[in-house]
Design a protein around this motif. Structure first.
Motif, short mmCIF file in Angstrom:
data_model
loop_
_atom_site.label_atom_id
_atom_site.label_comp_id
_atom_site.label_asym_id
_atom_site.label_seq_id
_atom_site.Cartn_x
_atom_site.Cartn_y
_atom_site.Cartn_z
N ASP A 1 18.10 5.05 9.83
CA ASP A 1 17.23 6.07 10.33
C ASP A 1 16.14 7.51 8.59
O ASP A 1 15.57 7.47 8.65
CB ASP A 1 17.30 7.57 11.18
N THR A 2 16.62 7.39 7.61
CA THR A 2 16.32 7.44 6.04
C THR A 2 15.40 6.90 5.58
O THR A 2 14.74 7.67 4.40
CB THR A 2 17.73 8.10 5.55
N ALA A 3 15.41 5.86 5.62
CA ALA A 3 14.92 4.24 4.58
C ALA A 3 13.71 5.01 5.13
O ALA A 3 12.78 5.02 5.62
CB ALA A 3 15.50 2.93 5.90
N LYS A 4 13.25 4.75 3.75
CA LYS A 4 11.57 5.39 3.64
C LYS A 4 10.59 4.07 2.52
O LYS A 4 10.63 4.40 1.31
CB LYS A 4 11.74 6.53 2.16
N PHE A 5 10.75 2.75 2.88
CA PHE A 5 10.29 1.71 1.78
C PHE A 5 9.02 1.84 2.91
O PHE A 5 8.10 2.97 3.21
CB PHE A 5 10.47 0.49 2.62
N GLY A 6 7.75 1.10 1.26
CA GLY A 6 6.53 1.16 1.53
C GLY A 6 6.36 1.20 2.70
O GLY A 6 5.25 1.63 3.50
N GLU A 7 6.57 0.14 3.88
CA GLU A 7 6.06 0.27 5.40
C GLU A 7 6.36 1.16 5.80
O GLU A 7 5.42 1.73 6.60
CB GLU A 7 6.67 -1.09 5.69
N HIS B 1 1.06 -1.42 0.17
CA HIS B 1 -0.04 0.06 -0.04
C HIS B 1 1.01 1.12 -0.06
O HIS B 1 0.50 2.43 -1.02
CB HIS B 1 -0.83 -0.04 1.43
N GLY B 2 1.68 1.20 0.84
CA GLY B 2 3.26 2.56 1.23
C GLY B 2 3.56 3.03 0.11
O GLY B 2 4.00 3.68 -0.69
N ARG B 3 3.62 1.19 -1.38
CA ARG B 3 4.27 1.95 -2.50
C ARG B 3 3.59 2.27 -3.79
O ARG B 3 3.57 1.70 -4.55
CB ARG B 3 5.29 0.22 -3.21
N GLY B 4 2.12 2.19 -3.73
CA GLY B 4 0.82 2.71 -4.08
C GLY B 4 0.35 1.52 -5.37
O GLY B 4 -0.66 1.53 -5.89
N LEU B 5 0.61 0.11 -4.69
CA LEU B 5 -0.05 -0.43 -5.45
C LEU B 5 -1.57 -0.66 -4.30
O LEU B 5 -2.01 -0.48 -3.67
CB LEU B 5 0.57 -2.40 -4.68
N ARG B 6 -2.78 -1.67 -5.45
CA ARG B 6 -4.09 -1.60 -4.79
C ARG B 6 -3.76 -3.02 -4.68
O ARG B 6 -3.41 -4.03 -5.26
CB ARG B 6 -4.50 -0.96 -6.28
N VAL B 7 -5.02 -3.30 -3.65
CA VAL B 7 -4.47 -4.00 -2.14
C VAL B 7 -6.07 -4.58 -2.19
O VAL B 7 -6.62 -3.60 -1.89
CB VAL B 7 -3.53 -4.16 -1.39
#
Lengths: 207, 207
Positions: free
Chosen positions: B78-84, A63-69
């Motif tokens: 601390d700068t990681a900005k993954f989907g989660e 979801h955080g990457r913009g995927l439609r879940v």
């Protein structure tokens, strides 16, 4: 809403909401596809705790990457409103319970089979709709194991799905054919469980 | 924000946002405590995929029940900005990276040990603060395994924590002392992994 939340966290939220639309647009651009993108078939099986929660975690990441879940839950009643459902509602991530809330323990196998077949018809429709990038079939191993839904019917739908669509299937006792077709399979083994010490289910942890 | 979202999902979201404050109030009421509530120590270990995502799934579930949640990530910068992270930002759930983003592969063991010790000091502060109901120590098994943080220092903090505070620790090779102290331990084994077929990490799935 959260008066005790610190400024940094509030700023992060505002930035995240702004970025979501952009993430969605980026995810669907062809440029992304050319960089080795492909939809995975992921199976979380075994007797330990964490199969469904790991799928929920992937939904959160996607979801955080913009995927439609979307999530289908084969054993949950559609009125179930556990902690995870409440948060999915906040995120506007759709989910659907397909069971009667009792299938798990039911001796009425004909009813269970009917529910599972109906659930699969809805899941199949979603898989073929092109409306999603990631679909979770929670506890779908049981309909397959008990033959309520024939593997011969499921296999071509999974094989012929959009090559960018991720599908995650959870539940104990994944059948060998499913494991053979999957890209990634994790088996979760219970080493110990709080239940064994007589500790009951905790709100926010088990449901 | 999501113009294509159906009305039912939008209504669910509005209801969920309204209910969150109520959930928070309820969770902290003494009545709840008397119903066998207690904080669990949960460990997700093993070499398979799903340890961190299962912790993320629990965070999602706990958040929906009004629990105050925080995640510390011992190996993430601390700068990681993954989907989660993006979704946690949307939910205003705080998290903190404690690594340099390279610890995992680092040969500079002194630096890794310093980072881990500093991270533990921050995690300990959060555990003792009374500000949270659930704290995730992601990849904390490694500092324990390598002795960067002494178990003799960690054990009393975990044992003496607020009896209602849930702590979740993830990572491979959990030390036996941690497993002995834990209430619930899941070991995730890899049956197969997309990497083995030469499929690279997918946005929204691996990060």
């Amino acid at each position: 809403m959260k008066p005790d939340m610190d400024d940094a966290t509030r700023e992060r939220r505002e930035a995240a909401m702004r970025e979501l639309t952009e993430q969605r647009d980026n995810y669907r651009k062809k440029e992304g596809i050319s960089k080795g993108r492909r939809g995975l078939l992921i199976v979380n099986t075994g007797k330990g705790k964490g199969k469904t929660t790991a799928a929920l975690g992937l939904m959160l990441r996607a979801h955080g990457r913009g995927l439609r879940v979307k999530m289908f839950q084969f054993l949950k009643h559609d009125t179930a409103k556990f902690g995870e459902h409440r948060t999915l509602d906040m995120l506007e991530i759709p989910y659907q319970g397909l069971g009667d809330g009792w299938t798990w323990r039911s001796r009425d196998l004909e009813n269970s089979a009917e529910l599972a077949a109906h659930g699969w018809a809805l899941a199949r429709e979603a898989i073929e709709s092109g409306e999603y990038d990631l679909i979770v079939l929670d506890e779908f191993t049981y309909p397959l194991k008990y033959g309520w839904v024939a593997w011969a019917e499921v296999e071509p739908v999974l094989k012929n799905r959009d090559p960018l669509l991720h599908v995650i299937i959870t539940g104990r006792d994944a059948i060998p054919e499913l494991i053979a077709l999957a890209d990634t399979v994790s088996e979760i083994q219970p080493v110990k469980h709080a239940y064994e010490q007589g500790i009951g289910g905790q709100t926010g942890i088990e449901y």
